[in-house]
Design a protein around this motif. Structure first.
Motif, PDB file in Angstrom:
ATOM      1  N   SER A  34       0.420  -8.326  -6.409  1.00  0.00           N
ATOM      2  CA  SER A  34      -0.438  -8.940  -5.296  1.00  0.00           C
ATOM      3  C   SER A  34       0.008 -10.590  -5.706  1.00  0.00           C
ATOM      4  CB  SER A  34      -1.736  -8.720  -5.690  1.00  0.00           C
ATOM      5  OG  SER A  34      -2.584  -9.807  -7.279  1.00  0.00           O
ATOM      6  N   ALA A  35      -0.070 -11.400  -4.626  1.00  0.00           N
ATOM      7  CA  ALA A  35       0.446 -12.800  -4.665  1.00  0.00           C
ATOM      8  C   ALA A  35      -0.475 -13.866  -4.502  1.00  0.00           C
ATOM      9  CB  ALA A  35       1.752 -12.988  -3.277  1.00  0.00           C
ATOM     10  N   PHE A  51      -2.238  -8.045  -0.673  1.00  0.00           N
ATOM     11  CA  PHE A  51      -1.995  -7.484  -1.512  1.00  0.00           C
ATOM     12  C   PHE A  51      -2.259  -6.481  -0.635  1.00  0.00           C
ATOM     13  CE2 PHE A  51      -6.575  -7.956  -0.486  1.00  0.00           C
ATOM     14  CZ  PHE A  51      -7.284  -6.989  -0.941  1.00  0.00           C
ATOM     15  N   TYR A  52      -2.346  -4.729  -1.766  1.00  0.00           N
ATOM     16  CA  TYR A  52      -2.728  -3.560  -0.934  1.00  0.00           C
ATOM     17  C   TYR A  52      -3.416  -4.047  -0.005  1.00  0.00           C
ATOM     18  CZ  TYR A  52      -6.391  -2.771  -4.352  1.00  0.00           C
ATOM     19  OH  TYR A  52      -7.220  -2.956  -4.788  1.00  0.00           O
ATOM     20  N   ASN A  53      -4.299  -4.519   0.747  1.00  0.00           N
ATOM     21  CA  ASN A  53      -5.376  -4.023   1.579  1.00  0.00           C
ATOM     22  C   ASN A  53      -5.210  -5.711   2.716  1.00  0.00           C
ATOM     23  OD1 ASN A  53      -6.766  -2.021   1.348  1.00  0.00           O
ATOM     24  ND2 ASN A  53      -8.576  -3.068  -0.078  1.00  0.00           N
ATOM     25  N   GLN A  54      -4.461  -6.158   2.299  1.00  0.00           N
ATOM     26  CA  GLN A  54      -4.410  -7.331   3.575  1.00  0.00           C
ATOM     27  C   GLN A  54      -2.731  -7.946   2.913  1.00  0.00           C
ATOM     28  OE1 GLN A  54      -7.342 -10.467   3.786  1.00  0.00           O
ATOM     29  NE2 GLN A  54      -6.363 -11.866   2.222  1.00  0.00           N
ATOM     30  N   PRO A  55      -2.100  -7.007   3.300  1.00  0.00           N
ATOM     31  CA  PRO A  55      -0.646  -7.068   3.392  1.00  0.00           C
ATOM     32  C   PRO A  55       0.617  -7.857   3.955  1.00  0.00           C
ATOM     33  CG  PRO A  55      -0.793  -5.439   4.582  1.00  0.00           C
ATOM     34  CD  PRO A  55      -2.286  -5.969   4.606  1.00  0.00           C
ATOM     35  N   ALA A  56       0.216  -8.860   4.556  1.00  0.00           N
ATOM     36  CA  ALA A  56       0.746 -10.202   5.293  1.00  0.00           C
ATOM     37  C   ALA A  56       0.474 -11.283   5.331  1.00  0.00           C
ATOM     38  CB  ALA A  56       1.599  -9.344   6.355  1.00  0.00           C
ATOM     39  N   PRO A 223     -21.734 -25.717  10.786  1.00  0.00           N
ATOM     40  CA  PRO A 223     -20.435 -24.542  10.424  1.00  0.00           C
ATOM     41  C   PRO A 223     -20.101 -23.429  10.755  1.00  0.00           C
ATOM     42  CG  PRO A 223     -22.855 -24.984   8.017  1.00  0.00           C
ATOM     43  CD  PRO A 223     -22.423 -25.405   9.673  1.00  0.00           C
ATOM     44  N   ALA A 224     -19.663 -22.986  10.630  1.00  0.00           N
ATOM     45  CA  ALA A 224     -18.943 -21.625  11.277  1.00  0.00           C
ATOM     46  C   ALA A 224     -19.768 -20.713  10.244  1.00  0.00           C
ATOM     47  CB  ALA A 224     -17.346 -21.742  11.245  1.00  0.00           C
ATOM     48  N   ALA A 225     -19.822 -19.133  10.627  1.00  0.00           N
ATOM     49  CA  ALA A 225     -19.659 -18.250  10.306  1.00  0.00           C
ATOM     50  C   ALA A 225     -18.761 -18.059   8.484  1.00  0.00           C
ATOM     51  CB  ALA A 225     -20.394 -17.117  10.335  1.00  0.00           C
ATOM     52  N   PRO A 226     -19.689 -17.563   7.698  1.00  0.00           N
ATOM     53  CA  PRO A 226     -17.981 -17.403   6.959  1.00  0.00           C
ATOM     54  C   PRO A 226     -17.188 -15.928   6.855  1.00  0.00           C
ATOM     55  CG  PRO A 226     -20.987 -16.937   5.847  1.00  0.00           C
ATOM     56  CD  PRO A 226     -20.238 -17.650   6.696  1.00  0.00           C
ATOM     57  N   PRO A 227     -16.291 -15.756   6.895  1.00  0.00           N
ATOM     58  CA  PRO A 227     -15.967 -14.589   7.278  1.00  0.00           C
ATOM     59  C   PRO A 227     -15.956 -13.469   5.686  1.00  0.00           C
ATOM     60  CG  PRO A 227     -13.746 -16.315   5.200  1.00  0.00           C
ATOM     61  CD  PRO A 227     -15.452 -17.303   5.941  1.00  0.00           C
ATOM     62  N   ALA A 228     -15.558 -12.017   6.228  1.00  0.00           N
ATOM     63  CA  ALA A 228     -16.030 -11.148   5.742  1.00  0.00           C
ATOM     64  C   ALA A 228     -15.189 -11.692   4.166  1.00  0.00           C
ATOM     65  CB  ALA A 228     -15.349 -10.080   6.171  1.00  0.00           C
ATOM     66  N   PRO A 229     -15.620 -10.871   2.855  1.00  0.00           N
ATOM     67  CA  PRO A 229     -15.131 -11.143   1.638  1.00  0.00           C
ATOM     68  C   PRO A 229     -14.015 -10.292   1.924  1.00  0.00           C
ATOM     69  CG  PRO A 229     -17.436 -10.090   1.537  1.00  0.00           C
ATOM     70  CD  PRO A 229     -17.195 -10.575   3.496  1.00  0.00           C
ATOM     71  N   VAL A 230     -13.499 -10.232   0.802  1.00  0.00           N
ATOM     72  CA  VAL A 230     -12.132  -9.365   0.560  1.00  0.00           C
ATOM     73  C   VAL A 230     -12.606  -8.158  -0.367  1.00  0.00           C
ATOM     74  CG1 VAL A 230      -9.309  -9.270  -0.663  1.00  0.00           C
ATOM     75  CG2 VAL A 230      -9.907 -11.596   0.541  1.00  0.00           C
ATOM     76  N   ARG A 231     -12.210  -7.242  -0.111  1.00  0.00           N
ATOM     77  CA  ARG A 231     -12.084  -5.823   0.010  1.00  0.00           C
ATOM     78  C   ARG A 231     -11.465  -5.099  -1.290  1.00  0.00           C
ATOM     79  NH1 ARG A 231     -15.463  -1.029   3.832  1.00  0.00           N
ATOM     80  NH2 ARG A 231     -15.286  -0.422   1.987  1.00  0.00           N
ATOM     81  N   THR A 370      -0.439   4.968   4.949  1.00  0.00           N
ATOM     82  CA  THR A 370      -2.050   4.391   5.265  1.00  0.00           C
ATOM     83  C   THR A 370      -2.997   4.702   6.127  1.00  0.00           C
ATOM     84  OG1 THR A 370      -0.803   2.160   3.902  1.00  0.00           O
ATOM     85  CG2 THR A 370      -2.961   1.899   4.332  1.00  0.00           C
ATOM     86  N   LEU A 371      -4.100   5.198   5.524  1.00  0.00           N
ATOM     87  CA  LEU A 371      -4.564   5.553   6.807  1.00  0.00           C
ATOM     88  C   LEU A 371      -6.109   4.458   6.573  1.00  0.00           C
ATOM     89  CD1 LEU A 371      -3.521   8.343   5.425  1.00  0.00           C
ATOM     90  CD2 LEU A 371      -5.121   9.548   7.068  1.00  0.00           C
ATOM     91  N   GLN A 372      -6.652   3.689   7.018  1.00  0.00           N
ATOM     92  CA  GLN A 372      -7.885   3.230   7.014  1.00  0.00           C
ATOM     93  C   GLN A 372      -8.261   2.771   8.196  1.00  0.00           C
ATOM     94  OE1 GLN A 372      -7.942  -0.393   5.466  1.00  0.00           O
ATOM     95  NE2 GLN A 372      -9.567   1.014   6.329  1.00  0.00           N
ATOM     96  N   PRO A 373      -9.714   3.791   7.457  1.00  0.00           N
ATOM     97  CA  PRO A 373     -10.612   3.884   8.592  1.00  0.00           C
ATOM     98  C   PRO A 373     -11.670   2.299   9.159  1.00  0.00           C
ATOM     99  CG  PRO A 373     -11.222   5.229   6.416  1.00  0.00           C
ATOM    100  CD  PRO A 373      -9.704   4.129   6.571  1.00  0.00           C
ATOM    101  N   LEU A 374     -11.910   2.418  10.109  1.00  0.00           N
ATOM    102  CA  LEU A 374     -12.725   1.327  10.226  1.00  0.00           C
ATOM    103  C   LEU A 374     -13.944   0.805   9.400  1.00  0.00           C
ATOM    104  CD1 LEU A 374     -13.141  -1.124  12.984  1.00  0.00           C
ATOM    105  CD2 LEU A 374     -15.514   0.498  13.785  1.00  0.00           C
TER     106      LEU A 374
END
Length: 441
Positions: A34-35, A51-56, A223-231, A370-374
């Motif tokens: 990860s970076a 990282f693997y769940n957020q690859p770019a 303020p804008a709603a906070p972004p969803a946390p990283v899984r 990679t199989l990514q469910p909603l």
């Protein structure tokens, strides 16, 4: 160039490939690279975590390339394009996390930096003192007087990827636990008598016409709603653990996205890496992601680019191929979607890939699925090294057990007989029983 902990070395301001490597074996945990892109020692937002769940990264400067196994080594790679990094980024932390144990059980752990232009090794740091750590910062790129350097760090964490990420300012999605119930109050003596209910007719009020509700005025300072946390959760299928229930991973509804991305090894006729690049060095390479399906009512078919059989997501077969990609890039690649809202309509789905043109086998290609469910954790696996002249590979078999869908890793290379198409070959092996006719794109 081998480095000791704490040492640093200049690196070219170009595109660099960072490889995390180790020797696999029985009982050896998996590891993930990860970076983190830092400003003043912290990320600006969760988007600065690759990282693997957020690859770019949104800038395109850092990409997670994925794993490959070759010559008794497993590597997980990152591509770091230093010239594309935003000027405000001061440091790129290069980390590793262990899945299923500590780094004390991971032999031959190292990180090395390669110049992506010719795969020349720029730096290498071998970590030999790991014990109970489950996450490591192995190295970092940092700016110094307009130039970039790499430092060997070797700092361990006992709290895994979650502890490492939160230390740099990442918001992590953690399971929420319900608050404990309040303690009951003991009543002394007999309970008070209960009065019989009294029914009182409600008063009749004259009708009142209310004006329609109006939206409150916009507040530009709110303020804008906070972004969803990283899984951080994920599922990696292996030979030892090849299957997983979709419902147990939260994949019960919405679209299941299946992604295939690949890279070409350098020794393959001089071709360059395709993953993470918009333009490949060999433009004729064309892999096709396909799906054989059998519905619960007995209907069978195929979803593939050949013959423009792209399927449909909201009507049978409830499987849709997004398009025909030739880049293999990690953020694009070949993609198809499966509508899990109709999971009761599926009997089985076989995901497979064929080489349409540009190569005679998978021998010099490395692919990740990679199989990514909603909803739910992503499921991924890498293909083993191909040692046969195969032009078709069964990737995963999704089967219904009545109330759930189970994903089974296949990673099975098949060799068509002379004059037999890849589709006929995989049909014969898995007993689909379809009639095939020649087709073209």
């Amino acid at each position: 160039m081998s480095m000791s902990k704490g040492s640093n070395v200049p690196v070219p301001t170009s595109t660099l490939r960072v490889e995390l490597g180790w020797r696999p074996g029985p009982g050896v945990p998996d590891a993930d690279a990860s970076a983190l892109l830092l400003v003043n020692g912290k990320v600006r937002s969760d988007g600065d975590f690759v990282f693997y769940n957020q690859p770019a990264h949104t800038s395109g400067a850092v990409r997670h390339e994925g794993k490959r196994t070759a010559d008794g080594q497993v590597t997980d790679a990152l591509l770091v394009d230093l010239p594309r990094l935003e000027p405000v980024i001061e440091k790129v932390v290069l980390a590793a996390s262990a899945d299923g144990g500590s780094f004390g059980r991971v032999p031959g752990l190292y990180i090395r930096v390669l110049d992506a232009r010719d795969d020349t090794e720029v730096a290498r740091f071998d970590s030999a003192d790991a014990t109970v750590e489950t996450a490591f910062v192995l190295g970092e790129f940092y700016r110094r007087q307009g130039a970039w350097k790499f430092r060997a760090v070797g700092q361990g964490y006992g709290s895994g990827l979650e502890g490492l990420a939160t230390d740099y300012g990442i918001t992590v999605d953690e399971p929420q636990h319900a608050a404990p119930p309040s303690p009951a109050t003991r009543v002394q003596g007999p309970p008070p008598p209960v009065a019989p209910p009294v029914t009182v007719p409600p008063p009749v009020a004259p009708p009142v016409t209310m004006p329609p509700p109006q939206a409150p005025p916009a507040n530009p300072w709110q303020p804008a709603a906070p972004p969803a946390p990283v899984r951080l959760t994920k599922v990696t299928l292996t030979k030892e653990a090849p299957s997983v229930s979709l419902s147990k991973q939260g994949g019960t509804s919405g679209a299941l996205r299946v992604n295939l991305n690949w890279q070409v090894r350098k020794q393959f006729s001089g071709w360059g890496s395709k993953r993470g690049r918009a333009v490949a060095m060999h433009a004729d390479l064309d892999l096709d992601l396909c799906a054989l399906y059998e519905l619960s009512d007995g209907r069978k078919g195929v979803v593939q680019a050949l013959g423009n059989a792209f399927g449909a997501l909201h009507q049978p077969p409830y499987i849709h191929l997004d398009g025909d990609d030739r880049t293999g890039a990690v953020d694009t690649g070949e993609n198809l979607s499966i509508n899990l809202d109709h999971k009761q309509d599926f009997r089985r789905i076989l995901i497979f890939v064929t080489i349409y043109e540009g190569a005679r086998s998978f021998a010099d290609l490395h692919a990740t699925v990679t199989l990514q469910p909603l909803n739910g954790a992503p499921i991924d696996f890498s293909l083993d090294e191909c040692t046969v002249p195969s032009t078709v590979c069964a990737l995963a078999l999704i089967s219904s057990n009545g109330s759930d869908l189970v994903v089974q890793r296949e990673a099975r290379y098949l060799v068509p007989e002379r004059g037999v198409s890849p589709q006929r070959t995989i049909d014969h092996v898995y007993g689909w029983g379809m009639n095939w006719t020649p087709g073209r794109k």
